[in-house]
Design a protein around this motif. Structure first.
Motif, PDB file in Angstrom:
ATOM      1  N   VAL A  15       0.842  -1.203   0.000  1.00 20.39           N
ATOM      2  CA  VAL A  15       0.000   0.000   0.000  1.00 20.39           C
ATOM      3  C   VAL A  15       0.876   1.253   0.000  1.00 20.39           C
ATOM      4  CG1 VAL A  15      -1.703   1.326   1.339  1.00 20.39           C
ATOM      5  CG2 VAL A  15      -1.997  -1.138   1.047  1.00 20.39           C
ATOM      6  N   ARG A  78      -8.351   6.111  -3.430  1.00 15.40           N
ATOM      7  CA  ARG A  78      -8.914   4.791  -3.053  1.00 15.40           C
ATOM      8  C   ARG A  78      -9.244   3.955  -4.287  1.00 15.40           C
ATOM      9  NH1 ARG A  78     -13.478   4.419   1.213  1.00 15.40           N
ATOM     10  NH2 ARG A  78     -12.871   2.247   1.092  1.00 15.40           N
ATOM     11  N   LEU A  81      -6.022   2.693  -5.712  1.00 14.11           N
ATOM     12  CA  LEU A  81      -5.500   1.660  -4.808  1.00 14.11           C
ATOM     13  C   LEU A  81      -6.260   0.348  -5.014  1.00 14.11           C
ATOM     14  CD1 LEU A  81      -3.238   1.774  -2.737  1.00 14.11           C
ATOM     15  CD2 LEU A  81      -4.934   2.171  -0.972  1.00 14.11           C
ATOM     16  N   ALA A  82      -7.582   0.440  -5.146  1.00 10.63           N
ATOM     17  CA  ALA A  82      -8.401  -0.761  -5.357  1.00 10.63           C
ATOM     18  C   ALA A  82      -8.047  -1.425  -6.684  1.00 10.63           C
ATOM     19  CB  ALA A  82      -9.883  -0.385  -5.340  1.00 10.63           C
ATOM     20  N   THR A  90     -10.868  -2.185   0.236  1.00 13.26           N
ATOM     21  CA  THR A  90      -9.963  -1.052   0.061  1.00 13.26           C
ATOM     22  C   THR A  90     -10.114  -0.189   1.301  1.00 13.26           C
ATOM     23  OG1 THR A  90     -10.266  -1.135  -2.313  1.00 13.26           O
ATOM     24  CG2 THR A  90      -9.317   0.875  -1.412  1.00 13.26           C
TER      25      THR A  90
END
Length: 130
Positions: A15, A78, A81-82, A90
């Motif tokens: 992450v 987000r 990131l997902a 997430t």
């Protein structure tokens, strides 16, 4: 228990790497300082929450503007990131300002100043002996 902490460490690293990439390359918000780095990431074991510690090299205004820019881009961050990190959930991201890099730079500067002033005193002492 041990396996979970190794997994969590791996997730934190993944992450952190992706957040760094997204912040430096994907977000076009002019408020976000180009001298922003993701220092550490703590993802909760349930993957619902994430604390991202960021460092912004610059004055208080640059830090505040960067935090505001990151908070306004949270939905985009987000989604990215997902898309890039394969997680069940997430996490909801909370950005926390980390002063450690700036503190280190300031300490290094102070040490350099002391060393320079000591060297100046040594040279004055050598001239007195001649």
């Amino acid at each position: 228990m041990r396996k979970n902490s190794i997994k969590n460490t791996r997730i934190n690293g993944e992450v952190q790497k992706e957040l760094s990439r997204i912040i430096s390359r994907e977000i076009k918000d002019p408020r976000i300082s180009p001298m922003t780095s993701v220092v550490a990431v703590e993802v909760a074991p349930d993957l619902k929450q994430c604390k991202a510690y960021i460092s912004v090299l610059g004055d208080k205004d640059a830090q505040d503007a960067t935090l505001a820019g990151l908070k306004s881009a949270i939905g985009f961050i987000r989604r990215e990131l997902a898309r890039t990190v394969n997680l069940r959930n997430t996490p909801e991201i909370h950005f926390v300002l980390d002063q450690s890099i700036e503190y280190g730079v300031n300490m290094s500067k102070l040490i350099d100043d002391v060393v320079r002033s000591d060297e100046g005193k040594e040279h004055e002492g050598e001239e007195d002996n001649e």
